[in-house]
Scaffold this motif. Sequence first.
Motif, short mmCIF file in Angstrom:
data_model
loop_
_atom_site.label_atom_id
_atom_site.label_comp_id
_atom_site.label_asym_id
_atom_site.label_seq_id
_atom_site.Cartn_x
_atom_site.Cartn_y
_atom_site.Cartn_z
N HIS A 182 -64.83 -44.68 -3.05
CA HIS A 182 -64.24 -43.83 -4.08
C HIS A 182 -62.97 -44.48 -4.62
CE1 HIS A 182 -62.98 -40.20 -6.21
NE2 HIS A 182 -61.79 -40.34 -5.65
N GLN B 284 -61.45 -49.91 -12.62
CA GLN B 284 -61.32 -49.55 -14.03
C GLN B 284 -60.25 -50.38 -14.73
OE1 GLN B 284 -60.59 -45.34 -14.14
NE2 GLN B 284 -62.48 -44.84 -13.06
N GLN C 199 -63.86 -47.37 -6.98
CA GLN C 199 -64.25 -46.94 -8.32
C GLN C 199 -63.04 -46.70 -9.21
OE1 GLN C 199 -66.72 -43.55 -7.53
NE2 GLN C 199 -68.56 -44.77 -7.21
#
Length: 435
Positions: A289, A296, A292
């Motif tokens: 998590h 970005q 992720q």
Amino acid sequence: MLNRAAKPFIKLVERYLPDPYIFVLLLTLITIGAAVIVEQQPLMTVIDQWGNGLWGLLSFSMQMLLVLVSGFMLASTPLMKNILARLAKLGNTPCKAIVLVTLISLTASWINWGFGLVIGALFAKALARNTQVDYRLLVASAYSGFVVWHGGLAGSIPLTIATPGHFSENQIGVIATGNTIFSGFNLTLLGILFVVVPLVNRMMLPPADESIFVSPDKLRDEPMPTAANTRPADKLENSKLLAVIGGFVGIAYLVNYFAQGGGLNLNIVNSLFLFLAIVLHGTPKRLLHSLQQAIQGGSGIIIQFPFYAGIMAVMVQSGLAQSMSQWLISFASAESLPVWSFISAGIVNIFVPSGGGQWAVQAPVILPAAAELGADVNRVAMAVAWGDAWTNLIQPFWALPVLAIAGLKAKDIMGFCLVQLIVTGLIIGLVLRFV
């Protein structure tokens, strides 16, 4: 007074500095045009040099992406969040926050440049959660500490010439770090910068009514996913034992590496961040998590680094970098050669933002000049190192991980960095010439 003096630079950069991707496109065109005009190279030859060099930084690009990702994952662990939050409480006023983040960044960058980039940016975010301070200057202060990296423990040029078998050994021999990193003039320069850089950042602090504060939404972490255990695969994804075993295998490797005398480099810094993140997140699901969220911000690195690799290839293969260096040091005497070497390295660094790569380009020009003039080779080598670090203050190449972590654009911080470029350039030049 310095805040008022900085305003024109800030407005200039905010108005005219494009996104780093546009910057690298323009730099590509300028480099190709200069190689054709100055070096009299055929256009298609230069384009071939550029195209063949595009993928020359693939390994380094992945390293830089992992600097961003692994550092972010480590900082998002509960333990590291708590540590950063506690340290951030020391910067409970805008002035203290600016000085503190600069000192932390300077220290971390002196130890290792990759460590400094990540720690400075993450600590800036922690301070912004705790204190209302101009966020642009806070992040710029975190990045400004990067200026000392090449005079520190991980400086690629002084470490290269201290290694037996380096490519210029037949000219200068092996130069111990006691004559470069730990020399009197280099330690004096570091001491001055550790005082001046935080003070300059502090003096650029705008009043509250002119400050730009970060939106709380930018600093808020996404909540961790709830642990589901309805499938056998869920049990593996939420297994603390699996995370501990996987992480400690890596930590065992690092302990053995350091026990055998290994030193810090970019791969080891990334490994340290990654394995600690695996253990401290507690479960694979929490780690993924965090990954992720981290990934970005990596788009700038992925798209821009191939262009810089192409630029570097043209600069080296066309002879443009050597011509620039040769022209600048042609003005030099034995006493002034370090200063001219510093300036030439700063200019070349805009096009070849790599310490080791820059030394390979400039050493064949600068070392014969030093021998001919009877200049101090130790000082000349460190002048190139400091020139490489100096113009990183306005080179978006190195700022990309910091900007990605902080959630800002280059134009937001480069005005402040431009002021530091002027101040630190004067200091470095004077120390190289007179100390």
